[in-house]
Design an enzyme around this catalytic site. Structure first.
Site, PDB file in Angstrom:
ATOM      1  N   ASP A  13       0.817  -1.217   0.000  1.00 56.63           N
ATOM      2  CA  ASP A  13       0.000   0.000   0.000  1.00 56.63           C
ATOM      3  C   ASP A  13       0.849   1.265   0.000  1.00 56.63           C
ATOM      4  O   ASP A  13       0.411   2.317   0.460  1.00 56.63           O
ATOM      5  CB  ASP A  13      -0.959   0.015   1.210  1.00 56.63           C
ATOM      6  CG  ASP A  13      -1.765  -1.260   1.339  1.00 56.63           C
ATOM      7  OD1 ASP A  13      -2.401  -1.651   0.356  1.00 56.63           O
ATOM      8  OD2 ASP A  13      -1.729  -1.880   2.425  1.00 56.63           O
ATOM      9  N   HIS A  41      -4.186  -1.241  -6.333  1.00 58.73           N
ATOM     10  CA  HIS A  41      -3.596   0.045  -6.684  1.00 58.73           C
ATOM     11  C   HIS A  41      -4.725   1.007  -7.029  1.00 58.73           C
ATOM     12  O   HIS A  41      -5.583   0.684  -7.846  1.00 58.73           O
ATOM     13  CB  HIS A  41      -2.675  -0.063  -7.896  1.00 58.73           C
ATOM     14  CG  HIS A  41      -1.525  -0.999  -7.702  1.00 58.73           C
ATOM     15  ND1 HIS A  41      -0.666  -0.916  -6.638  1.00 58.73           N
ATOM     16  CD2 HIS A  41      -1.085  -2.035  -8.451  1.00 58.73           C
ATOM     17  CE1 HIS A  41       0.259  -1.859  -6.743  1.00 58.73           C
ATOM     18  NE2 HIS A  41       0.017  -2.561  -7.824  1.00 58.73           N
TER      19      HIS A  41
END
Length: 423
Positions: A13, A41
Protein backbone atom coordinates in the site's frame (compact mmCIF):
# COMPACT_ATOMS: atom_id res chain seq x y z
CA UNK A 1 16.58 -2.57 -23.36
CA UNK A 2 15.51 -0.73 -20.20
CA UNK A 3 13.73 -2.84 -17.58
CA UNK A 4 12.41 -0.86 -14.62
CA UNK A 5 11.22 -2.81 -11.59
CA UNK A 6 8.93 -1.10 -9.07
CA UNK A 7 8.74 -2.76 -5.65
CA UNK A 8 7.05 -2.06 -2.33
CA UNK A 9 9.62 -1.63 0.43
CA UNK A 10 7.35 -1.90 3.50
CA UNK A 11 4.12 -3.89 4.05
CA UNK A 12 2.37 -2.85 0.84
CA UNK A 13 0.00 0.00 0.00
CA UNK A 14 2.93 2.36 -0.59
CA UNK A 15 1.47 3.72 -3.82
CA UNK A 16 3.38 1.64 -6.40
CA UNK A 17 0.63 1.98 -8.99
CA UNK A 18 0.99 5.75 -9.24
CA UNK A 19 4.67 5.55 -10.18
CA UNK A 20 3.88 2.74 -12.62
CA UNK A 21 1.28 5.02 -14.20
CA UNK A 22 3.78 7.87 -14.46
CA UNK A 23 6.40 5.66 -16.11
CA UNK A 24 3.91 3.73 -18.28
CA UNK A 25 3.66 6.38 -21.06
CA UNK A 26 7.25 5.52 -21.95
CA UNK A 27 6.71 1.78 -21.47
CA UNK A 28 5.88 -0.62 -24.26
CA UNK A 29 5.18 -3.46 -21.84
CA UNK A 30 3.89 -3.39 -18.24
CA UNK A 31 3.98 -6.69 -16.37
CA UNK A 32 2.93 -8.33 -13.11
CA UNK A 33 5.11 -11.16 -11.76
CA UNK A 34 3.54 -12.52 -8.55
CA UNK A 35 0.57 -12.31 -6.21
CA UNK A 36 -3.04 -12.23 -7.30
CA UNK A 37 -6.18 -10.15 -6.99
CA UNK A 38 -5.28 -9.47 -3.37
CA UNK A 39 -3.12 -6.60 -4.61
CA UNK A 40 -4.66 -3.15 -4.92
CA UNK A 41 -3.60 0.04 -6.68
CA UNK A 42 -5.66 3.24 -6.80
CA UNK A 43 -4.70 5.69 -9.53
CA UNK A 44 -6.23 9.06 -10.40
CA UNK A 45 -5.55 9.98 -14.03
CA UNK A 46 -7.23 12.73 -16.06
CA UNK A 47 -9.72 13.23 -13.26
CA UNK A 48 -10.81 9.58 -13.24
CA UNK A 49 -10.09 7.19 -10.36
CA UNK A 50 -9.10 3.64 -11.34
CA UNK A 51 -8.70 0.60 -9.10
CA UNK A 52 -6.39 -2.21 -10.14
CA UNK A 53 -6.17 -5.58 -8.44
CA UNK A 54 -5.13 -8.41 -10.73
CA UNK A 55 -4.44 -6.33 -13.83
CA UNK A 56 -1.28 -4.26 -14.40
CA UNK A 57 -1.99 -0.53 -14.16
CA UNK A 58 -0.15 0.06 -17.44
CA UNK A 59 -3.55 -0.49 -19.07
CA UNK A 60 -4.22 3.23 -18.52
CA UNK A 61 -1.70 3.93 -21.29
CA UNK A 62 -3.45 3.10 -24.61
CA UNK A 63 -0.11 2.29 -26.25
CA UNK A 64 1.13 -0.13 -23.58
CA UNK A 65 0.88 -3.92 -23.79
CA UNK A 66 0.27 -5.61 -20.43
CA UNK A 67 1.24 -9.05 -19.20
CA UNK A 68 0.39 -11.29 -16.23
CA UNK A 69 3.43 -13.46 -15.59
CA UNK A 70 3.85 -17.10 -14.61
CA UNK A 71 4.34 -16.41 -10.89
CA UNK A 72 0.85 -14.87 -10.51
CA UNK A 73 -2.17 -16.80 -9.22
CA UNK A 74 -5.02 -16.01 -11.57
CA UNK A 75 -8.66 -15.56 -10.52
CA UNK A 76 -10.61 -15.70 -13.76
CA UNK A 77 -13.87 -13.98 -12.62
CA UNK A 78 -11.86 -11.03 -11.26
CA UNK A 79 -9.92 -10.77 -14.51
CA UNK A 80 -13.04 -10.32 -16.63
CA UNK A 81 -14.79 -8.13 -14.07
CA UNK A 82 -11.85 -5.77 -13.84
CA UNK A 83 -11.53 -5.47 -17.62
CA UNK A 84 -15.21 -4.61 -17.82
CA UNK A 85 -14.86 -1.93 -15.13
CA UNK A 86 -11.94 -0.31 -16.96
CA UNK A 87 -13.95 -0.26 -20.18
CA UNK A 88 -16.88 1.37 -18.39
CA UNK A 89 -14.52 4.12 -17.20
CA UNK A 90 -13.49 4.89 -20.76
CA UNK A 91 -10.31 2.90 -21.28
CA UNK A 92 -10.31 1.54 -24.82
CA UNK A 93 -8.82 -1.62 -26.33
CA UNK A 94 -8.07 -3.12 -22.90
CA UNK A 95 -9.05 -6.58 -24.16
CA UNK A 96 -6.46 -6.29 -26.92
CA UNK A 97 -3.60 -5.15 -24.67
CA UNK A 98 -3.55 -7.81 -21.94
CA UNK A 99 -1.94 -11.25 -22.12
CA UNK A 100 -1.61 -14.02 -19.53
CA UNK A 101 1.07 -16.67 -19.19
CA UNK A 102 -0.21 -20.21 -19.72
CA UNK A 103 1.82 -21.18 -16.62
CA UNK A 104 -0.17 -19.11 -14.10
CA UNK A 105 -1.95 -21.17 -11.45
CA UNK A 106 -5.72 -20.77 -11.32
CA UNK A 107 -7.19 -19.33 -8.13
CA UNK A 108 -10.54 -21.18 -7.96
CA UNK A 109 -13.62 -20.57 -5.82
CA UNK A 110 -12.59 -23.81 -4.16
CA UNK A 111 -9.42 -22.07 -2.92
CA UNK A 112 -11.45 -19.12 -1.66
CA UNK A 113 -13.68 -21.43 0.40
CA UNK A 114 -10.65 -23.22 1.85
CA UNK A 115 -8.91 -19.92 2.64
CA UNK A 116 -11.73 -18.91 4.99
CA UNK A 117 -11.69 -22.29 6.71
CA UNK A 118 -7.92 -22.18 7.22
CA UNK A 119 -8.17 -18.73 8.80
CA UNK A 120 -10.99 -19.88 11.08
CA UNK A 121 -8.92 -22.91 12.05
CA UNK A 122 -6.08 -20.66 13.22
CA UNK A 123 -8.41 -18.72 15.52
CA UNK A 124 -6.55 -16.03 17.46
CA UNK A 125 -3.39 -16.84 15.47
CA UNK A 126 -5.00 -16.13 12.10
CA UNK A 127 -2.79 -14.50 9.48
CA UNK A 128 -5.30 -11.85 8.44
CA UNK A 129 -5.48 -12.84 4.76
CA UNK A 130 -7.72 -11.12 2.23
CA UNK A 131 -9.75 -14.38 2.04
CA UNK A 132 -9.35 -14.43 -1.73
CA UNK A 133 -7.77 -17.88 -2.00
CA UNK A 134 -4.26 -16.62 -2.65
CA UNK A 135 -2.48 -18.66 0.02
CA UNK A 136 -4.42 -21.85 -0.68
CA UNK A 137 -3.69 -21.56 -4.41
CA UNK A 138 0.02 -21.18 -3.74
CA UNK A 139 -0.18 -24.09 -1.26
CA UNK A 140 -1.69 -26.33 -3.95
CA UNK A 141 0.99 -25.15 -6.37
CA UNK A 142 3.79 -26.03 -3.93
CA UNK A 143 2.18 -29.41 -3.22
CA UNK A 144 2.02 -30.05 -7.00
CA UNK A 145 -1.76 -30.29 -6.99
CA UNK A 146 -2.46 -26.94 -8.62
CA UNK A 147 -4.18 -26.29 -11.92
CA UNK A 148 -2.41 -24.12 -14.48
CA UNK A 149 -4.06 -22.05 -17.18
CA UNK A 150 -2.71 -24.39 -19.87
CA UNK A 151 -4.71 -27.22 -18.27
CA UNK A 152 -7.98 -25.31 -18.42
CA UNK A 153 -8.03 -25.98 -22.18
CA UNK A 154 -8.12 -29.76 -21.59
CA UNK A 155 -11.63 -30.27 -20.16
CA UNK A 156 -11.20 -33.85 -18.94
CA UNK A 157 -7.88 -33.13 -17.23
CA UNK A 158 -9.26 -29.94 -15.69
CA UNK A 159 -12.32 -31.75 -14.32
CA UNK A 160 -10.25 -34.61 -12.91
CA UNK A 161 -7.88 -32.28 -11.08
CA UNK A 162 -10.68 -30.04 -9.82
CA UNK A 163 -12.67 -32.94 -8.39
CA UNK A 164 -9.53 -34.32 -6.75
CA UNK A 165 -8.87 -30.96 -5.07
CA UNK A 166 -12.49 -30.66 -3.93
CA UNK A 167 -12.48 -34.19 -2.48
CA UNK A 168 -9.29 -33.43 -0.57
CA UNK A 169 -10.80 -30.39 1.08
CA UNK A 170 -14.04 -32.27 1.86
CA UNK A 171 -12.06 -35.00 3.60
CA UNK A 172 -10.34 -32.37 5.70
CA UNK A 173 -13.26 -30.06 6.51
CA UNK A 174 -16.35 -32.22 6.04
CA UNK A 175 -19.61 -30.28 5.83
CA UNK A 176 -17.84 -27.02 6.68
CA UNK A 177 -16.46 -27.00 3.15
CA UNK A 178 -19.29 -25.35 1.19
CA UNK A 179 -18.46 -25.56 -2.48
CA UNK A 180 -20.29 -26.60 -5.66
CA UNK A 181 -17.87 -28.32 -8.04
CA UNK A 182 -20.53 -28.64 -10.76
CA UNK A 183 -21.08 -24.90 -10.70
CA UNK A 184 -17.36 -24.24 -11.10
CA UNK A 185 -17.11 -26.70 -13.99
CA UNK A 186 -20.01 -24.97 -15.73
CA UNK A 187 -18.36 -21.56 -15.31
CA UNK A 188 -15.11 -22.78 -16.81
CA UNK A 189 -16.93 -24.29 -19.76
CA UNK A 190 -17.89 -20.71 -20.58
CA UNK A 191 -14.50 -19.22 -19.62
CA UNK A 192 -12.51 -21.71 -21.67
CA UNK A 193 -13.34 -20.19 -25.03
CA UNK A 194 -13.02 -16.60 -23.77
CA UNK A 195 -9.60 -17.19 -22.17
CA UNK A 196 -7.98 -18.45 -25.36
CA UNK A 197 -7.61 -14.91 -26.70
CA UNK A 198 -5.43 -13.80 -23.79
CA UNK A 199 -3.33 -16.91 -23.18
CA UNK A 200 0.28 -17.04 -24.37
CA UNK A 201 3.41 -19.08 -23.76
CA UNK A 202 4.86 -16.79 -21.06
CA UNK A 203 8.49 -17.72 -21.63
CA UNK A 204 8.34 -17.12 -25.37
CA UNK A 205 6.38 -13.90 -24.86
CA UNK A 206 8.91 -12.39 -22.44
CA UNK A 207 11.91 -13.59 -24.39
CA UNK A 208 10.55 -11.90 -27.50
CA UNK A 209 9.86 -8.69 -25.58
CA UNK A 210 13.43 -8.60 -24.27
CA UNK A 211 15.08 -9.52 -27.56
CA UNK A 212 13.14 -6.78 -29.36
CA UNK A 213 14.44 -4.21 -26.85
CA UNK A 214 11.04 -3.24 -25.51
CA UNK A 215 10.90 -0.69 -22.71
CA UNK A 216 9.54 -2.84 -19.86
CA UNK A 217 8.05 -1.69 -16.56
CA UNK A 218 7.43 -4.36 -13.92
CA UNK A 219 4.82 -3.63 -11.28
CA UNK A 220 5.51 -5.45 -8.02
CA UNK A 221 2.61 -6.64 -5.88
CA UNK A 222 2.45 -6.53 -2.08
CA UNK A 223 5.89 -5.63 -0.65
CA UNK A 224 9.15 -6.89 0.80
CA UNK A 225 7.86 -7.30 4.35
CA UNK A 226 5.11 -9.59 3.03
CA UNK A 227 7.54 -11.86 1.17
CA UNK A 228 7.21 -15.57 2.02
CA UNK A 229 10.96 -15.88 2.74
CA UNK A 230 12.09 -12.44 3.93
CA UNK A 231 8.91 -10.86 5.28
CA UNK A 232 7.58 -10.79 8.85
CA UNK A 233 6.78 -14.51 8.72
CA UNK A 234 4.25 -16.06 9.26
CA UNK A 235 2.19 -12.91 8.77
CA UNK A 236 3.06 -12.64 5.10
CA UNK A 237 1.64 -13.40 1.69
CA UNK A 238 2.40 -16.69 -0.06
CA UNK A 239 4.58 -15.49 -2.92
CA UNK A 240 8.04 -14.05 -3.49
CA UNK A 241 7.55 -10.28 -3.57
CA UNK A 242 11.27 -9.54 -3.91
CA UNK A 243 13.43 -8.74 -6.91
CA UNK A 244 14.16 -12.47 -7.11
CA UNK A 245 10.42 -13.15 -7.39
CA UNK A 246 10.19 -10.64 -10.22
CA UNK A 247 13.03 -12.25 -12.16
CA UNK A 248 11.60 -15.75 -11.73
CA UNK A 249 7.95 -14.82 -12.22
CA UNK A 250 8.68 -13.19 -15.57
CA UNK A 251 11.81 -15.02 -16.79
CA UNK A 252 13.75 -11.76 -16.98
CA UNK A 253 17.43 -11.56 -17.81
CA UNK A 254 18.91 -9.92 -14.67
CA UNK A 255 21.59 -8.25 -16.80
CA UNK A 256 18.89 -6.19 -18.47
CA UNK A 257 17.39 -4.70 -15.30
CA UNK A 258 18.34 -1.03 -15.37
CA UNK A 259 16.39 0.39 -12.40
CA UNK A 260 15.04 -1.10 -9.17
CA UNK A 261 12.79 1.43 -7.52
CA UNK A 262 11.72 0.99 -3.91
CA UNK A 263 8.46 2.73 -3.08
CA UNK A 264 8.44 4.04 0.50
CA UNK A 265 5.46 5.61 2.21
CA UNK A 266 6.48 8.66 4.29
CA UNK A 267 5.10 6.82 7.32
CA UNK A 268 4.30 3.12 7.80
CA UNK A 269 1.11 1.10 7.40
CA UNK A 270 0.18 -2.54 7.35
CA UNK A 271 -2.98 -4.60 6.98
CA UNK A 272 -3.74 -7.72 8.97
CA UNK A 273 -1.90 -9.35 11.83
CA UNK A 274 1.81 -9.35 12.67
CA UNK A 275 4.53 -7.26 14.25
CA UNK A 276 4.52 -3.54 13.61
CA UNK A 277 7.09 -1.90 15.86
CA UNK A 278 6.30 1.75 15.05
CA UNK A 279 2.50 1.38 15.16
CA UNK A 280 0.60 4.23 16.82
CA UNK A 281 -2.82 3.20 18.12
CA UNK A 282 -3.86 6.55 19.61
CA UNK A 283 -4.21 10.07 18.27
CA UNK A 284 -1.21 9.91 15.92
CA UNK A 285 -2.33 6.63 14.35
CA UNK A 286 -5.89 7.87 13.88
CA UNK A 287 -4.67 11.11 12.33
CA UNK A 288 -2.43 9.29 9.85
CA UNK A 289 -5.28 6.94 8.98
CA UNK A 290 -7.81 9.70 8.34
CA UNK A 291 -5.57 12.14 6.47
CA UNK A 292 -3.95 9.36 4.46
CA UNK A 293 -7.29 7.66 3.74
CA UNK A 294 -5.74 4.41 4.90
CA UNK A 295 -8.20 1.73 3.93
CA UNK A 296 -7.65 -0.96 1.35
CA UNK A 297 -8.45 -0.69 -2.37
CA UNK A 298 -9.09 -4.43 -2.48
CA UNK A 299 -10.67 -5.17 0.91
CA UNK A 300 -11.79 -1.84 2.36
CA UNK A 301 -10.05 -2.80 5.61
CA UNK A 302 -8.57 0.07 7.62
CA UNK A 303 -4.80 -0.05 7.81
CA UNK A 304 -2.76 0.10 10.97
CA UNK A 305 -0.61 3.25 10.95
CA UNK A 306 2.61 4.45 12.54
CA UNK A 307 5.85 6.33 12.04
CA UNK A 308 8.32 5.64 9.25
CA UNK A 309 10.51 2.66 10.14
CA UNK A 310 13.92 3.03 8.51
CA UNK A 311 15.06 -0.27 10.03
CA UNK A 312 12.49 -1.91 7.75
CA UNK A 313 13.43 0.21 4.72
CA UNK A 314 17.14 -0.49 5.24
CA UNK A 315 16.44 -4.23 5.53
CA UNK A 316 14.33 -4.06 2.38
CA UNK A 317 17.13 -2.29 0.54
CA UNK A 318 19.63 -4.97 1.55
CA UNK A 319 17.46 -7.59 -0.20
CA UNK A 320 16.16 -5.71 -3.24
CA UNK A 321 19.21 -3.51 -4.01
CA UNK A 322 17.20 -0.39 -4.87
CA UNK A 323 18.80 2.04 -7.28
CA UNK A 324 16.29 4.77 -6.38
CA UNK A 325 13.43 5.46 -3.99
CA UNK A 326 9.97 6.91 -4.51
CA UNK A 327 8.80 8.56 -1.28
CA UNK A 328 4.98 8.77 -1.29
CA UNK A 329 2.29 10.62 0.68
CA UNK A 330 4.64 13.22 2.11
CA UNK A 331 1.66 15.58 2.29
CA UNK A 332 0.00 13.40 4.96
CA UNK A 333 2.65 14.67 7.41
CA UNK A 334 2.07 18.36 6.61
CA UNK A 335 0.25 19.22 9.85
CA UNK A 336 2.37 17.29 12.37
CA UNK A 337 4.29 19.42 14.86
CA UNK A 338 6.87 16.68 15.50
CA UNK A 339 7.75 13.73 13.28
CA UNK A 340 9.45 10.57 14.51
CA UNK A 341 11.53 8.10 12.51
CA UNK A 342 12.64 4.67 13.73
CA UNK A 343 16.41 4.33 13.24
CA UNK A 344 17.29 1.23 15.31
CA UNK A 345 15.95 -1.70 17.34
CA UNK A 346 17.60 -2.60 20.64
CA UNK A 347 17.34 -5.73 22.78
CA UNK A 348 18.85 -5.67 26.28
CA UNK A 349 20.68 -2.48 25.34
CA UNK A 350 22.30 -4.01 22.25
CA UNK A 351 21.43 -2.65 18.82
CA UNK A 352 20.29 -5.28 16.32
CA UNK A 353 22.19 -5.38 13.04
CA UNK A 354 19.09 -6.08 10.95
CA UNK A 355 15.38 -6.86 11.11
CA UNK A 356 15.25 -10.15 13.09
CA UNK A 357 13.71 -13.45 11.98
CA UNK A 358 13.23 -14.51 15.62
CA UNK A 359 9.76 -13.35 16.71
CA UNK A 360 10.74 -13.43 20.38
CA UNK A 361 13.62 -11.04 19.74
CA UNK A 362 11.35 -8.85 17.61
CA UNK A 363 8.73 -8.75 20.35
CA UNK A 364 11.30 -7.72 22.98
CA UNK A 365 13.00 -5.14 20.78
CA UNK A 366 12.74 -1.48 21.75
CA UNK A 367 12.55 1.11 18.99
CA UNK A 368 15.07 3.93 18.89
CA UNK A 369 13.52 7.06 17.35
CA UNK A 370 15.00 10.14 15.74
CA UNK A 371 12.71 13.15 16.18
CA UNK A 372 12.45 15.99 13.68
CA UNK A 373 10.37 19.18 13.74
CA UNK A 374 7.44 19.10 11.34
CA UNK A 375 7.17 21.67 8.56
CA UNK A 376 3.48 22.48 9.19
CA UNK A 377 3.06 23.87 5.69
CA UNK A 378 1.28 22.36 2.68
CA UNK A 379 3.46 20.43 0.25
CA UNK A 380 0.76 19.56 -2.29
CA UNK A 381 1.41 22.45 -4.69
CA UNK A 382 5.19 22.04 -4.78
CA UNK A 383 6.43 21.25 -8.29
CA UNK A 384 10.14 20.96 -7.49
CA UNK A 385 12.20 19.76 -4.55
CA UNK A 386 13.31 23.33 -3.87
CA UNK A 387 9.68 24.44 -3.50
CA UNK A 388 9.12 22.07 -0.58
CA UNK A 389 9.30 23.57 2.93
CA UNK A 390 12.87 23.47 4.28
CA UNK A 391 12.01 20.96 7.01
CA UNK A 392 10.28 18.68 4.49
CA UNK A 393 13.46 18.71 2.42
CA UNK A 394 15.44 17.84 5.55
CA UNK A 395 13.12 14.88 6.14
CA UNK A 396 13.72 13.57 2.63
CA UNK A 397 17.47 14.09 2.89
CA UNK A 398 17.59 12.29 6.25
CA UNK A 399 15.94 9.24 4.67
CA UNK A 400 18.39 9.33 1.76
CA UNK A 401 21.40 9.53 4.06
CA UNK A 402 20.21 6.72 6.33
CA UNK A 403 19.30 4.29 3.54
CA UNK A 404 22.07 5.34 1.15
CA UNK A 405 19.74 5.53 -1.86
CA UNK A 406 18.57 8.62 -3.73
CA UNK A 407 14.92 9.68 -3.38
CA UNK A 408 14.16 10.37 -7.04
CA UNK A 409 10.38 10.86 -6.78
CA UNK A 410 8.32 12.49 -4.02
CA UNK A 411 4.54 12.08 -3.91
CA UNK A 412 2.61 15.01 -2.46
CA UNK A 413 -1.00 14.03 -3.22
CA UNK A 414 -3.23 11.40 -4.88
CA UNK A 415 -3.26 12.90 -8.39
CA UNK A 416 -0.84 11.79 -11.09
CA UNK A 417 0.51 15.37 -11.27
CA UNK A 418 1.30 15.47 -7.52
CA UNK A 419 4.72 13.90 -7.93
CA UNK A 420 8.03 15.75 -7.77
CA UNK A 421 10.76 14.28 -9.99
CA UNK A 422 14.38 14.96 -9.04
CA UNK A 423 17.34 14.65 -11.38
Amino acid sequence: MPITVILGSQWGDEGKGKLTDILAPEAQLCARAAGGHNAGHSIVANGVSYSFHLLPSGLINPNCINFIGSGVVFHVPSFFKELQQLEEKGLTTVHDRIFVSDRVHIDLDLHVAADGLEEAELGANRIGTTLKGIGTTYSAKAARRGIRLAEVFHPELFETKLRRLANGYRQRYGDLFVYDVEEELARFKEYREKLAKYTVDGVTFMRSAQESNKNIVVEGANALMLDIDYGSYPFVTSSNTTLAGILGGLALNPKNVTDIIGVVKAYTTRVGQGAFKTEETGEVGNKLQEIGREWGTTTGRRRRCGWLDLVVVNYSTAINFYTALNLTKLDVLDTFETIKVAVAYKVDGQELKSYPADLDILDRAEVVYHEMPGWQEPTTNAKTFEELPARAREYVEYIEKYVGVKVRWIGTGPDREAMITRD
